[in-house]
Design an enzyme around this catalytic site. Structure first.
Site: not given
Ligand code: GLP
Length: 240
Positions: A67, A136, A138, A143
């Site tokens: 993404d 949440n 995602h 989302e």
């Molecule tokens: C972002 C990315 C996700 C990732 C999430 C969690 O929103 N789009 O792909 O899984 O962050 O990140 P973290 O590992 O910092 O909790």
């Protein structure tokens, strides 16, 4: 779902790296997704050190960014591409590995998405979807509200996600939209490897452990996947 508990972040990185390396040993031209966030940093560090020791490479692999923000005011600072360049470095950004990035500067969103879907199709789909998870539920930027038939698509970033990803950052510096590979391609991946650590993931992991799909928790849609591995910090798992 196959659930593997990890005692801490180092252990999680070690388990996940072993799994990735095993996939590459079986199929050197692996097509994989690379998530961003705090969670995969240890995994990427470990993969790089294994590569430096000559035990592994991604030279024949194809990497898809999962993404990217579309309207990040300071682009490329804070972008997912900048993150991946920093943490994966020459393991994937080299002369051999095929890397597909999402470039928000392209002319329009529909074109970016259609182009990414075409690249995914040309690659024969994803072999190994490596994913993190948001508090949440995602995955990528699928989302709550995301549906299983969606391919690469734009999304409006939720308040929760912006707060989690940009803590304390002035709102004028925040993006509002992003593009993500959709659940259709993640569910169609040959294998899915999801990594989770940190207390903010408790609800998402509890939902997975409960074993039932919840429409509003995209991560639970992966419970339908036949080869779904979750490596999660032990503290997030329900007591047995
Ligand atoms: C972002 C990315 C996700 C990732 C999430 C969690 O929103 N789009 O792909 O899984 O962050 O990140 P973290 O590992 O910092 O909790």
């Amino acid at each position: 779902m196959r659930l593997i508990p990890a005692t801490d972040d180092n252990h999680l990185a070690e388990i996940a790296a072993d799994l990735v390396i095993r996939h590459v040993a079986e199929q050197s031209d692996l097509v994989l997704t690379t998530p961003t966030g705090r969670t995969p940093i240890g995994l990427y560090r470990r993969l790089r050190s294994e590569a430096a020791a000559g035990r592994f490479d991604l030279d024949q692999a194809t990497v898809f960014m999962l993404d990217e923000y579309l309207d990040l005011p300071g682009y490329p600072t804070g972008s997912f591409q900048a993150f991946l360049r920093e943490h994966l470095g020459s393991l994937v950004f080299n002369a051999s590995t095929t890397v597909h990035t999402i470039e928000p500067s392209q002319t329009n969103t529909a074109e970016i998405c259609a182009n990414y879907d075409r690249l995914l199709d040309d690659a024969g789909g994803i072999d190994l979807a490596i994913l993190g998870v948001g508090g949440n539920g995602h995955v990528g930027f699928n989302e709550p509200g995301a549906t299983d038939d969606q391919r690469t698509h734009p999304i409006l970033l939720s308040e929760d996600t912006l707060q989690a990803n940009f803590p304390g950052v002035d709102t004028s510096l925040l993006p509002s939209t992003a593009v993500t590979i959709g659940l259709a391609d993640l569910l169609a991946a040959r294998s899915v490897l999801l990594i989770a650590s940190g207390p903010t993931k408790a609800k998402a992991i509890a939902a997975l452990c409960a074993g039932a799909r919840i429409e509003a928790s995209p991560v639970t849609h992966l419970l339908d996947h036949p080869d779904f591995t979750v490596v999660a910090e032990q503290a997030l798992l329900p007591a047995r």
